[in-house]
Design a protein around this motif. Structure first.
Motif, PDB file in Angstrom:
ATOM      1  N   SER A 401      50.494  42.116  56.216  1.00 23.67           N
ATOM      2  CA  SER A 401      50.090  41.466  57.465  1.00 23.67           C
ATOM      3  C   SER A 401      48.831  42.119  57.986  1.00 23.67           C
ATOM      4  CB  SER A 401      51.194  41.560  58.520  1.00 23.67           C
ATOM      5  OG  SER A 401      52.347  40.863  58.104  1.00 23.67           O
ATOM      6  N   ILE A 402      48.094  41.385  58.787  1.00 21.27           N
ATOM      7  CA  ILE A 402      46.889  41.917  59.425  1.00 21.27           C
ATOM      8  C   ILE A 402      47.113  41.916  60.930  1.00 21.27           C
ATOM      9  CG2 ILE A 402      44.430  41.541  59.842  1.00 21.27           C
ATOM     10  CD1 ILE A 402      44.234  40.265  57.107  1.00 21.27           C
ATOM     11  N   GLU A 403      47.050  43.077  61.522  1.00 19.37           N
ATOM     12  CA  GLU A 403      47.218  43.183  62.963  1.00 19.37           C
ATOM     13  C   GLU A 403      45.888  42.911  63.652  1.00 19.37           C
ATOM     14  OE1 GLU A 403      50.044  43.575  64.529  1.00 19.37           O
ATOM     15  OE2 GLU A 403      51.136  43.685  62.621  1.00 19.37           O
ATOM     16  N   ARG A 404      45.908  42.027  64.627  1.00 17.47           N
ATOM     17  CA  ARG A 404      44.689  41.660  65.354  1.00 17.47           C
ATOM     18  C   ARG A 404      44.966  41.637  66.844  1.00 17.47           C
ATOM     19  NH1 ARG A 404      41.045  39.424  61.828  1.00 17.47           N
ATOM     20  NH2 ARG A 404      41.852  38.498  59.921  1.00 17.47           N
ATOM     21  N   GLU A 405      43.889  41.681  67.595  1.00 15.93           N
ATOM     22  CA  GLU A 405      43.982  41.324  69.006  1.00 15.93           C
ATOM     23  C   GLU A 405      44.125  39.811  69.052  1.00 15.93           C
ATOM     24  OE1 GLU A 405      44.023  43.295  71.643  1.00 15.93           O
ATOM     25  OE2 GLU A 405      43.916  45.091  70.374  1.00 15.93           O
ATOM     26  N   HIS A 406      45.152  39.322  69.747  1.00 13.14           N
ATOM     27  CA  HIS A 406      45.363  37.875  69.734  1.00 13.14           C
ATOM     28  C   HIS A 406      45.661  37.338  71.134  1.00 13.14           C
ATOM     29  CE1 HIS A 406      49.153  39.950  68.643  1.00 13.14           C
ATOM     30  NE2 HIS A 406      49.709  39.101  69.493  1.00 13.14           N
ATOM     31  N   SER A 407      44.847  37.756  72.081  1.00 12.65           N
ATOM     32  CA  SER A 407      45.040  37.246  73.431  1.00 12.65           C
ATOM     33  C   SER A 407      44.707  35.773  73.528  1.00 12.65           C
ATOM     34  CB  SER A 407      44.174  38.034  74.419  1.00 12.65           C
ATOM     35  OG  SER A 407      42.804  37.940  74.055  1.00 12.65           O
ATOM     36  N   ASN A 408      43.787  35.298  72.690  1.00 15.66           N
ATOM     37  CA  ASN A 408      43.434  33.872  72.703  1.00 15.66           C
ATOM     38  C   ASN A 408      44.336  33.129  71.742  1.00 15.66           C
ATOM     39  OD1 ASN A 408      42.339  31.368  72.681  1.00 15.66           O
ATOM     40  ND2 ASN A 408      40.436  31.947  71.647  1.00 15.66           N
TER      41      ASN A 408
END
Length: 856
Positions: A401-408
């Motif tokens: 998995s790739i962890e990202r900032e996903h506020s949008n």
């Protein structure tokens, strides 16, 4: 040596390699160049060199010349210096742009080893024949990667029969969003968002092969022709796309690009794969039609030996298992795995053991989820196919998995099947595209309670459309179903349903905006005052077409409320006239240029409504249903705006509210929403010894629970359940809260009350579905009696036996009762009992609403 009239290219190459130390193959369109490099040619005149080669090989010169003519081959006997100075413009062996050099085992051995780079991974999907689930597997892999945080770009590189946009339910209007545009027609690259941001921040974007518009047909044909004659067109385009993808700023770039290639020995696959090397997924069926293309498969797997790819075998046999397939086809499977084995193990290493090699063979099975949609939600796939995608990711080394900032998380204002209060929608691909002006979807079907009217209201509330026909309780314009105005219009055309629809459209044109009730009523009055004969004349398609020409801009209408517009006796004719009317609007340019529409209709009414209705609605349909994840996200959203829950469970509500963006996008996972629900409800319904989560899954769905993957849920039922819980807390003598959780007895009672309320709404529609008597008032009475007779009846039941029992209490012909049961089955109240011919049962939700009793 050769006494036949023909020698093959591979045989010639074998003889050349035996005779000369260095043979180089290179392709420069339109010729395959074979360089025989040897110092001895330095003393041989150029015109005599080919004769010298033929003599050394002991092959007739005429035979070699004939082969060269037939296969566009140029044999160049040269010295090493001549190769570098005179033929420098011809690519070296390391640059392969065609099948010809790639199919030669000797040339493949000379290809440079491509190491894994830090850039964007390319995965190529290929099948020698069509019908091997290539695109289905590609899309499922893309969805799975997206859910794990990958940003995925799909490229439709099938230059002969591109289909990816249609499969994904997308429309393509801009040339800059296409592979054709990238290869010369456009300076810009603008991929289309196909899948919204997942919870992990992953996305799926698409570069289509070409725009949809017919005006591009000739240009696309010319593009395909040019690409076949000059593969640099494709290679330059791929390089441009690669540069674009790798130049995107951090957080916006892609992790994986998935190419969907044409089948067979097409001229586009190799140059694209060569320009952006990557693993190749070969889709195949073990039907004997493509199993023997070993040299082709070995060629493809040689391009990216570090992670060469995998075979995905498609089985149409619904009874097939991996074990049965292996037992039946083991010899074929082993032969095909040998094609990948030579690229996995080096020339000096030990062959891979069978148990390791078999991991590169993945079985993909015919899946019922694809009967509902060309691109079904990932979690609706069978367990075997979900396992197949997991195995494919592991083989391709994409299992993490790739962890990202996903506020949008994308626009939360669309839903799987409807909106809740607070304007919440659970976003899906189909619904998102439904709201686009150029959306191909025109028919929105769903059962009662799946949110058709909410979507209808969304179109109007957002200013995207005007109501043409609406339900009786709709407040914002449109002619109300079976209202006084409705009947005025119908009477003006002597009750002719076909004329009614044209009259309704004509009135809407005159009204200017059907959302304005005053304008609409005035237009109706002006219409009716004309008198019967003139009204019938004005309600002709040709007359309405002329009236449309006066419009300054295109009008967009939505239609709802059909289910309650006319009596059950006339419903089939009414719906048939509607589909004939809509067929004219969508297929006749005299109408489609001025008018667009969306129809919201209960699913069972479209089946058999008109001849060839399947063709009319093909690729233009959205089927509304709420799956488990969507409905539980919805339930939490409703709890957040419920005053009683906010008062009694303030801390829990505050905690859940922190995840509101995820809830709005339907992104909470099963483990997450279960945890939050247990903050409000006990883990078990003690009286039934039933887990609360199981209670919600089974008691609130339209199946009896044993085919969980096919269950649908209804937001209206959950809304009513919460309403009844709040009501019981105020009027019931029992405690509403026990041990900090909602009283399980209140939960059971609230569910029963909500089910009864839901069944009352269903009964309102049954008045227009069940035809038990010609008289409308009498028919309503009989429908009420008919529904009440199910109380206390056992489920499952034998249909014919149930019909006879009902007739004993109802003065109605047995044939009509059987037809009524069939009609209730069509709208989902009853379902066939799997494995028991002739037996039916009430769905879990309807069992409670009808007060039937489950009997083993």
């Amino acid at each position: 040596m050769f006494n036949t009239n023909m020698i093959t290219t591979q045989e010639l190459l074998t003889e050349l390699r035996n005779a000369y130390e260095f043979i180089e193959l290179s392709y420069l369109q339109p010729c395959l160049y074979i360089f025989c490099i040897a110092s001895e040619f330095g003393v041989v005149p150029e015109e005599a060199r080919l004769q010298a080669v033929a003599k050394k090989l002991q092959i007739p010169l005429a035979m070699i010349e004939r082969l060269c003519i037939l296969n566009s081959i140029e044999i160049k006997p040269v010295t090493e210096a001549e190769r570098e100075s005179e033929y420098f413009y011809i690519p070296s062996t390391g640059s392969v742009a065609h099948w010809l050099p790639l199919l030669d085992r000797g040339s493949r051995g000379g290809l440079p080893i491509i190491a894994r780079s830090e850039g964007v991974r390319a995965i190529h999907f290929y099948g020698y024949k069509g019908g091997q689930a290539r695109s289905s597997v590609l899309c499922a892999l893309a969805a799975s990667l997206s859910e794990s945080g990958y940003r995925v770009l799909i490229v439709d590189a099938d230059l002969e029969a591109p289909s990816m946009p249609a499969m994904m339910g997308l429309s393509v209007s801009s040339i800059s969003s296409t592979f054709m545009g990238i290869c010369g027609w456009s300076d810009e690259i603008e991929p289309i968002r196909a899948e919204p941001f997942s919870k992990q921040g992953g996305v799926v974007d698409l570069v289509a092969c070409r725009p949809d518009a017919e005006k591009y047909d000739m240009d696309f044909s010319a593009f395909a022709l040019r690409a076949s004659m000059d593969n640099s067109v494709l290679m330059d385009g791929v390089e441009k796309l690669k540069t674009y993808a790798e130049a995107l700023k951090e957080g916006e770039g892609y992790d994986v690009v998935l190419f969907d290639h044409r089948t067979g020995f097409n001229l586009s696959a190799v140059p694209i794969i060569q320009q952006w090397p990557g693993s190749v997924v070969v889709n195949i069926r073990l039907d004997g039609l493509s199993n023997e293309r070993h040299s082709l498969y070995r060629s493809l797997f040689s391009v990216y030996p570090e992670t060469p790819g995998a075979f995905v075998s498609f089985s149409l046999d619904p009874e097939a298992t991996s074990q049965a397939i292996e037992k039946k086809h083991i010899a074929q499977i082993d032969g095909l795995l040998n094609d990948i084995s030579e690229n996995l193990s080096g020339p000096d290493s030990e062959p891979l053991p069978d148990e390791v090699l078999k991991t590169f063979w993945i079985n993909w099975f015919h899946d019922r989820a694809y009967l509902r949609s060309a691109m079904p939600p990932l979690d609706s796939l069978s367990r075997d196919n979900l396992s197949a995608i997991s195995n494919l990711r592991e083989v391709l080394e994409l299992s993490g998995s790739i962890e990202r900032e996903h506020s949008n998380l994308g626009d939360p204002n669309f839903s799987l099947s409807g909106a809740n209060a607070a304007d919440l929608f659970v976003e899906t691909r189909s619904i998102r595209n439904l709201f686009k002006n150029d959306s191909p979807f025109k028919y929105i079907f769903g059962r009662k309670g799946t949110g058709k009217t909410r979507l209808f209201a969304r179109f109007i509330g957002s200013g995207l459309a005007e109501p043409l026909l609406a339900t009786n309780d709709f407040p914002s314009g449109g002619v109300k179903s079976n209202s006084i105005i409705f009947n005025k219009i119908l009477e003006s055309v002597d009750g002719d349903y076909q004329s009614f629809w044209w009259a309704l459209l004509s009135i809407a044109i005159e009204a200017g905006d059907t959302r304005n009730i005053d304008f609409l009523e005035s237009a109706v009055d002006n219409w009716v005052v004309q008198g019967g004969e003139l009204c019938l004349l004005q309600a002709k398609p040709a007359v309405v077409a002329e009236k449309l020409k006066t419009l300054d801009e295109k009008r967009f209408f939505v239609i709802d409320g059909v289910e309650t517009a006319v009596s059950a006796k006339d419903m089939k004719e009414f719906v048939e006239s509607l589909f004939m009317f809509l067929l004219s609007l969508q297929s006749d340019k005299g109408f489609s240029h001025y008018v667009d529409f969306r129809l919201f209709l209960r699913s069972d009414l479209q089946a058999g409504s008109v001849q060839n209705v399947e063709q009319q609605i093909a690729n233009k349909t959205v089927e509304l249903y709420w799956d488990r994840d969507a409905i539980f996200n919805f339930l939490l959203a409703k709890i957040l705006v419920n005053d009683w829950f906010k008062s009694e469970f303030g801390d829990q509500v505050e905690e859940v509210a922190k995840r509101l963006p995820d809830i709005k996008s339907g992104s909470l996972s099963e483990s997450e929403y279960k945890l939050y629900l247990h903050g409000f409800f006990p883990e078990k319904i003690r009286r039934n010894n039933l887990l609360t989560y199981t209670f919600f899954k089974t008691y609130f769905s339209d199946t009896s629970g044993d085919k969980d993957g096919g269950a649908s849920f209804y937001p209206r039922l959950f809304e009513r359940f919460l309403f009844e819980l709040e009501s019981l807390s105020k009027k019931s003598k029992r405690e509403a809260i026990v041990d900090g959780k909602v009283n399980h007895l209140n939960m059971l009672e609230a569910h029963s009350l909500a089910s009864l309320s839901f069944m009352q709404e269903i009964t309102q529609e049954l008045y227009n579905v069940l035809y038990l008597d010609e008289n409308v008032s009498r028919n309503r009475e009989l429908v009420d009696q008919f529904v009440s007779l199910f109380e206390g009846c056992a489920t499952p039941f034998k249909r014919n036996e149930m019909a006879r029992n009902l007739q004993g209490s109802l003065d109605v012909d047995l044939t009509k009762i059987k037809t009524a049961l069939e009609s209730m089955k069509k709208i989902g109240v009853f379902e066939e009992r799997t494995g028991y011919p002739g037996e039916w049962r009430a769905g879990g939700l309807y069992k409670h609403g009808l007060k039937m009793k489950y009997v083993r």
